[in-house]
Motif scaffolding. Structure first.
Motif, PDB file in Angstrom:
ATOM      1  N   VAL A 232       0.512   1.528 -10.839  1.00  0.00           N
ATOM      2  CA  VAL A 232      -0.753   2.048 -10.310  1.00  0.00           C
ATOM      3  C   VAL A 232      -1.936   1.394 -11.016  1.00  0.00           C
ATOM      4  O   VAL A 232      -2.929   1.020 -10.377  1.00  0.00           O
ATOM      5  CB  VAL A 232      -0.812   3.586 -10.432  1.00  0.00           C
ATOM      6  N   ALA A 233      -1.845   1.213 -12.338  1.00  0.00           N
ATOM      7  CA  ALA A 233      -2.927   0.580 -13.094  1.00  0.00           C
ATOM      8  C   ALA A 233      -3.166  -0.846 -12.600  1.00  0.00           C
ATOM      9  O   ALA A 233      -4.311  -1.268 -12.433  1.00  0.00           O
ATOM     10  CB  ALA A 233      -2.609   0.581 -14.585  1.00  0.00           C
TER      11      ALA A 233
ATOM     12  N   ARG B  65       1.412   6.943  -6.683  1.00  0.00           N
ATOM     13  CA  ARG B  65       0.368   7.946  -6.939  1.00  0.00           C
ATOM     14  C   ARG B  65       0.890   9.368  -6.709  1.00  0.00           C
ATOM     15  O   ARG B  65       0.563  10.286  -7.443  1.00  0.00           O
ATOM     16  CB  ARG B  65      -0.848   7.688  -6.053  1.00  0.00           C
TER      17      ARG B  65
ATOM     18  N   ASP C 178      -7.621  -3.856  -7.056  1.00  0.00           N
ATOM     19  CA  ASP C 178      -8.630  -3.303  -6.129  1.00  0.00           C
ATOM     20  C   ASP C 178     -10.041  -3.513  -6.678  1.00  0.00           C
ATOM     21  O   ASP C 178     -10.957  -3.882  -5.926  1.00  0.00           O
ATOM     22  CB  ASP C 178      -8.390  -1.819  -5.891  1.00  0.00           C
ATOM     23  N   GLN C 179     -10.236  -3.283  -7.971  1.00  0.00           N
ATOM     24  CA  GLN C 179     -11.554  -3.469  -8.578  1.00  0.00           C
ATOM     25  C   GLN C 179     -11.965  -4.939  -8.537  1.00  0.00           C
ATOM     26  O   GLN C 179     -13.109  -5.268  -8.240  1.00  0.00           O
ATOM     27  CB  GLN C 179     -11.564  -2.969 -10.027  1.00  0.00           C
TER      28      GLN C 179
ATOM     29  N   GLN D  87       0.828  -1.208   0.000  1.00  0.00           N
ATOM     30  CA  GLN D  87       0.000   0.000   0.000  1.00  0.00           C
ATOM     31  C   GLN D  87       0.862   1.258   0.000  1.00  0.00           C
ATOM     32  O   GLN D  87       0.546   2.240  -0.674  1.00  0.00           O
ATOM     33  CB  GLN D  87      -0.919   0.001   1.224  1.00  0.00           C
TER      34      GLN D  87
ATOM     35  N   ASP E 183      -4.905  -0.679  -9.261  1.00  0.00           N
ATOM     36  CA  ASP E 183      -6.313  -0.316  -9.435  1.00  0.00           C
ATOM     37  C   ASP E 183      -7.123  -1.502  -9.946  1.00  0.00           C
ATOM     38  O   ASP E 183      -8.244  -1.739  -9.478  1.00  0.00           O
ATOM     39  CB  ASP E 183      -6.454   0.866 -10.399  1.00  0.00           C
ATOM     40  N   ASP E 184      -6.562  -2.259 -10.888  1.00  0.00           N
ATOM     41  CA  ASP E 184      -7.253  -3.459 -11.398  1.00  0.00           C
ATOM     42  C   ASP E 184      -7.468  -4.475 -10.289  1.00  0.00           C
ATOM     43  O   ASP E 184      -8.539  -5.071 -10.179  1.00  0.00           O
ATOM     44  CB  ASP E 184      -6.455  -4.104 -12.544  1.00  0.00           C
TER      45      ASP E 184
END
Length: 179
Positions: free
Chosen positions: A165-166, A74, A172-173, A67, A169-170
């Motif tokens: 980051v991408a 970010r 996390d989704q 994290q 994010d993937d």
């Protein structure tokens, strides 16, 4: 009684003392941050979710190393992303113009390529409004690009940070859909 002081200058020195260039005394360098991010990722592979650190310091928020790595990514990306005026205030308190990048960009290409009046080669070409110069290093307090404005070598590591980051994010989704 003589008083002597050494002042901190965040990026480019305002005196000729110590060679006149304060590059190595505080600016934000993409490759150094990238090495830290990679190290955090490797340590997370070993420690997993069980090892947490308060981030930011004195915030009461504890994060695992993964994290923290994503958070640092970010923060670096914010240098290159368009920020609204309320996202960032400049040193003068007036802040940034709406839709401006912290590191420059937008009209910054004119300083590099020049403002061509004859034939408007680069001067007002709309397609170049998103041209982002890859500066050598960045002011750690304002994010302003400093030094050479064509450091496509090490500053291009930002592409790897975008990918990091991408992927986060993937993930996390994907995890939010599973719950």
């Amino acid at each position: 009684f003589n008083e002597f002081q050494v002042y901190y200058t965040s990026s480019e020195s305002d005196s000729s003392m110590f060679g006149g260039n304060s590059n190595w005394r505080g600016p934000l360098w993409i490759p150094m941050n990238y090495l830290i991010i990679q190290s955090l990722d490797r340590l997370y592979t070993f420690f997993g979710n069980s090892f947490t650190i308060e981030m930011p310091t004195a915030s009461g928020i504890h994060m695992n190393l993964d994290q923290i790595s994503v958070d640092l990514c970010r923060r670096l990306l914010k240098l290159f992303l368009i920020q609204s005026a309320q996202d960032h205030n400049g040193e003068d308190g007036e802040g940034m113009a709406s839709s401006q990048r912290t590191c420059g960009g937008g009209g910054e290409y004119r300083r590099f390529y020049g403002d061509q009046k004859d034939g408007e080669m680069f001067g007002n070409v709309k397609e170049l409004k998103d041209l982002i110069l890859f500066y050598e290093y960045f002011d750690p307090e304002t994010g302003r690009g400093c030094g050479a404005s064509h450091q496509t070598g090490w500053t291009a590591l930002i592409a790897n940070i975008i990918d990091r980051v991408a992927k986060a994010d993937d993930l996390d989704q994907h995890e939010s859909k599973a719950h």
